[in-house]
Design an enzyme around this catalytic site. Structure first.
Site, PDB file in Angstrom:
ATOM      1  N   ASP A 234       0.142 -11.000  28.675  1.00  0.00           N
ATOM      2  CA  ASP A 234      -0.144 -12.144  27.818  1.00  0.00           C
ATOM      3  C   ASP A 234       1.188 -12.854  27.575  1.00  0.00           C
ATOM      4  O   ASP A 234       2.261 -12.276  27.752  1.00  0.00           O
ATOM      5  CB  ASP A 234      -0.827 -11.713  26.504  1.00  0.00           C
ATOM      6  CG  ASP A 234      -1.559 -12.897  25.866  1.00  0.00           C
ATOM      7  OD1 ASP A 234      -1.273 -14.055  26.258  1.00  0.00           O
ATOM      8  OD2 ASP A 234      -2.409 -12.679  24.985  1.00  0.00           O
TER       9      ASP A 234
HETATM   10  C1  BGC Z   1      -3.382 -16.020  24.639  1.00  0.00           C
HETATM   11  C2  BGC Z   1      -3.983 -15.891  26.017  1.00  0.00           C
HETATM   12  C3  BGC Z   1      -3.686 -17.133  26.823  1.00  0.00           C
HETATM   13  C4  BGC Z   1      -2.189 -17.343  26.863  1.00  0.00           C
HETATM   14  C5  BGC Z   1      -1.787 -18.583  27.646  1.00  0.00           C
HETATM   15  C6  BGC Z   1      -1.937 -16.446  24.658  1.00  0.00           C
HETATM   16  O1  BGC Z   1      -1.516 -16.827  23.389  1.00  0.00           O
HETATM   17  O2  BGC Z   1      -3.525 -14.811  23.932  1.00  0.00           O
HETATM   18  O3  BGC Z   1      -5.370 -15.687  25.932  1.00  0.00           O
HETATM   19  O4  BGC Z   1      -4.241 -17.046  28.101  1.00  0.00           O
HETATM   20  O5  BGC Z   1      -1.705 -17.510  25.537  1.00  0.00           O
HETATM   21  O6  BGC Z   1      -2.120 -19.726  26.945  1.00  0.00           O
END
Ligand code: BGC
Length: 823
Positions: A234
């Site tokens: 993540d």
């Molecule tokens: C989220 C993810 C997301 C990523 C990219 C993170 O804050 O938890 O689900 O894909 O950001 O935007």
């Protein structure tokens, strides 16, 4: 999909291994951290192109947050799950895959298969369900749909990412049986359906950060499930070098900074990480590139492009997903569906009727080209013979409304829109653009040397009086309104807030100004940190208007004068969002009071609830009809009109239990205690938890009335040699409309090791009035088995098991028994 996996493996074993061998250690490692926020670097020497990544479950945003690059906005994932039907879910996935291809995106960051453990969870709207079997089935269909277009699906967030409070750091304490039986199966199902990527979550499990968690990434996911795709972190989740590399994490996002890079090269040289470990990661990235057409010599992808009827498909899926929670008779017949010919005057009430909450907040957000409001949809569907009167009734937004680009003009040219300049420390302009938006998100992509983003607009003022302007966001800003002196504004994140706070829960600074009609020049400059070229801020404006008491009184008056009142209540993306959890289950503002006041003056009141996650509905017994519309996406207003008038049957069933009030929810708190969230309830959350506590919820898991009635006539079950149970349930449509029935199969408690009732399968059918349909449902042996932690294996108890065919977790219709063989 199996064929495809085979093909991929064969290429990985030969051609791709050879390509890995051609790269130096530095080149290999460089490929394992993002080049920026949304891409992996190209390696032209081996024919690898730059792979673009994009969020997320509500659509395909692309690499910018910009109204000039719009995306189809889908119903939220819980709505997709509410169809209880893999057909529309697969279609939604295929549409997203097609749009990804059109945008050049090869790697899509969805689905989110974390479970609805607590209804307070901020990303509840982004997840499918409280049940592992429903989540697993829907996720597999979605992945299949996206990947049919040659685009990688990313199953996230692996694992135990059920809350947002202290989301980067909390440690989930879960026993192995619970993890295996409820939280892991959706990941396993998506991987077995062929998913090409999995995202490692921010949180820890059992004291080990998920990006470092070798037992779960290498052990369960890769060795156990045979996952051959890429495990991506993540965003900003990875905090270690050798530990994460050795745990099985393959790619760190975003970049270009991060804990790998030179540090990982050094770790390999020091022998802390084997080079073969790096090679395996590169091989996985190349396999993903090969599958998605980003590698020279890949097999050509199927030629797909976003179809012309995409909006019509979104409208139909959204309407089908809506759930009829309640539909009482008024003057001898159910209030819904509403026949437009039976009414002359309709009051449409509520802030969400004019400004639909089409999606939740956070990284799932996309910029749709348009959003159809319920007011527009209903007015059109009711036709010109019906007088529709709109009344807002209450105010629910925390921030002032965004400054309307329609009321703004570019000071440099006089054309419509806001002028955005990227400026260096001396104030020189490095780049400039005109935008039709007043809330801005920049994640990278700024001209080199940008130290500030300046937004200027001449705003048309039509009403004299007290106008409010505001800046929302996180950071340092300078605001100038008309001839007034510049104001320096510092907006700090809340305690514990992370980078996303400026996007999901920005603080706001308001300024009151007395203005005469004419135009006023507004200028705001946001300061940029050159180390982190990210900015999220908004310019907002409220013109003088009626007080909330006046709005409320006007709504009640409109309801009193109408034949039917349709009240659209709901949450907003300020309430349901990534980045924080809700603190209660109440509708924001005075909406509960509004529904009660409207129902008191109009017996024909229909409430449409526009929310992603459950809310308390204290007025539910005093209104004849409640339609749950979810966050229905860009065509939501038309879909609500289709559901209300019956042009489409709102045939959804709840994928999650709706409580009467927060106190009765089996697991409510999402707040870590000393950094820990103890999943002490085991599998006893959602409907299993309500049953255990003997609490009857407002609307149970699986509930949904549709527009016709059903008789359950017969059930048969047979056990196959493999231990699967094949059921056939015969149902009859006893109503007067064609409709869809969802037959749910629950395993009942029986015998020596008491088990809570749980969903083990489902199927659906369409039938005309009086038509009989037989729904075949296969329950795989694995779903009936339980995890035996002592043996580290799935075990099936032999003996007699009872299976129930039901309309919801609380509405059993038929029972049958089967004799199972122990394994
Ligand atoms: C989220 C993810 C997301 C990523 C990219 C993170 O804050 O938890 O689900 O894909 O950001 O935007």
């Amino acid at each position: 999909m199996d064929e495809d996996i085979e093909r991929g493996r064969a290429r990985a074993d030969t051609v791709l291994v050879e390509l890995v061998g051609r790269l130096t250690l530095d080149q290999k490692v460089a490929l394992l951290t993002g080049e920026d926020f949304w891409s992996l670097p190209a390696v032209p020497e081996i024919g690898l192109r730059r792979i673009l990544l994009s969020d997320g479950p509500a659509g395909v945003r692309g690499t910018t947050w910009d109204e000039r690059d719009p995306s189809l906005l889908f119903p939220n994932p819980t709505a997709l799950a509410a169809t209880w039907d893999v057909g529309p879910v697969r279609r939604a996935g295929a549409l997203m895959g097609a749009q990804a291809r059109d945008k050049g995106v090869g790697w899509h960051l969805a689905p989110n298969v974390n479970l609805h453990r607590s209804p307070l969870g901020g990303r509840h709207f982004e997840c499918y369900s409280e049940d592992p079997v429903l989540t697993a089935t829907i996720a597999a269909a979605f992945v299949d749909g996206v990947q049919s277009a040659g685009v990688a699906s990313t199953v996230k967030h692996f694992v135990a990412n059920e809350s947002e409070t202290e989301r980067m750091t909390y440690d989930a304490e879960i026993d192995e049986t619970t993890l295996r039986e409820v939280y892991l199966p959706p990941f396993e199902a998506a991987v077995r359906a062929g998913a090409w990527s999995v995202m490692a979550a921010y949180n820890s499990v059992g004291g080990v950060s998920m990006t470092d968690n070798g037992a779960l990434i290498n052990g369960v996911l890769k060795d156990g499930y045979g996952f051959d795709g890429v495990v991506v972190s993540d965003w900003f989740a990875t905090r270690s070098t050798a530990a994460s590399a050795n745990a099985g994490l393959d790619v760190v996002m975003p970049g270009p900074q991060g804990p790998w890079g030179e540090a990982l090269v050094a770790a390999v040289r020091k022998g802390e990480v084997e080079e073969s470990v790096v090679d395996d990661k590169v091989l996985r990235v190349l396999l993903l590139a090969d599958r998605t057409g980003f590698l020279d010599g890949s097999e050509p992808l199927p030629p797909v492009t976003t179809p012309d009827d995409a909006a019509a498909q979104l409208r139909e899926i959204a309407a089908r997903a809506m759930v009829v929670l309640r539909n009482e008779e008024v003057n001898g017949s159910p209030l819904l569906p509403l026949d437009p010919w039976s009414v002359q005057r309709v009051a449409v009430i509520g802030p969400n009727a004019e400004h639909l909450t089409a999606q939740g907040g956070g990284s799932a957000h996309v910029n749709p080209a348009h959003v159809v409001s319920p007011l527009t949809g209903l007015t059109k569907a009711l036709g010109s013979m019906v007088r529709v009167e709109y009344a807002q009734g209450v105010v629910t937004q925390r921030l002032l409304p965004p400054l309307s680009p329609g009321s703004a003009s570019d000071p440099d040219t006089g054309h419509a829109g806001l002028r955005v300049d990227f400026i260096d420390p001396a104030g020189d302009v490095l780049g400039s653009e005109v935008r039709q938006a007043s809330r801005f998100v920049f994640m990278g992509g700024l001209p080199a040397g940008t130290a500030g983003i300046r937004v200027r607009a001449d705003v048309a003022i039509t009403a004299a009086g007290n106008h409010q302007f505001s800046v929302s966001g996180v950071g340092a800003f300078r605001l100038v309104i008309g001839d007034n002196a510049p104001m320096k504004i510092m907006l700090s994140p809340s305690a514990g807030g992370d980078l996303a706070e400026g996007l999901v829960r920005p603080p706001e600074h308001r300024v009151d100004v007395e203005i005469e009609p004419g135009t006023v020049r507004i200028e705001v400059v946001a300061q940029i940190d050159p180390e982190l070229p990210v900015a999220m801020f908004g310019l907002n404006h409220a013109a003088p208007g009626p007080s909330e008491d006046e709005l409320f009184a006007a709504a009640v008056a409109a309801a009193r004068a109408a034949d039917v009142a349709i009240v659209v209540v709901g949450t907003t993306d300020e309430v349901e969002s990534e980045g924080f959890d809700r603190t209660d289950l109440k509708l924001p503002g005075r909406q509960d009071e509004l529904v009660a006041a409207v129902a008191a003056v109009n017996a024909r009141t229909i409430v449409v609830v526009n929310a992603g996650a459950p809310v308390e509905m204290p007025w539910r017994a005093s209104v004849p009809a409640v339609l749950w519309a979810w966050f229905p996406g860009q065509e939501g207003g038309s879909a609500i009109a289709d559901a209300v008038t019956g042009a489409v049957e709102p045939g959804g069933r709840l994928p999650t239990t709706f409580p009467t009030n927060a106190d009765e929810v089996p697991v409510l708190s999402t707040r870590p205690v000393d950094g820990k969230i103890v999943y002490g309830e085991g599998t006893m959350f959602g409907y299993r938890g309500y049953e255990k506590a003997g609490v009857v919820p407002a609307y149970p898991f699986g509930h949904g009335l549709g527009y016709t009635t059903w008789e359950y006539e017969d059930i048969t079950a047979a056990v196959t040699a493999a231990g699967d149970v094949e059921l056939a349930v015969r149902v009859r449509n006893t109503g007067s409309r064609i409709g869809r029935e969802v037959v749910q199969i629950y395993l009942a408690d029986c015998g020596d090791r008491p088990e809570p009732r749980r969903l083990v399968g489902f199927g659906s059918t369409l039938a005309a009035p009086n038509e009989i349909a037989t729904v075949p449902i296969t329950v795989p042996a694995r779903v009936l088995a339980r995890w035996d932690a002592a043996r580290g294996a799935w075990c099936s108890r032999g003996g007699v098991r009872e299976l129930i065919a039901a309309r919801s977790a609380w509405d059993a219709r038929l029972r049958t028994r089967v004799e199972m063989v122990a394994s």
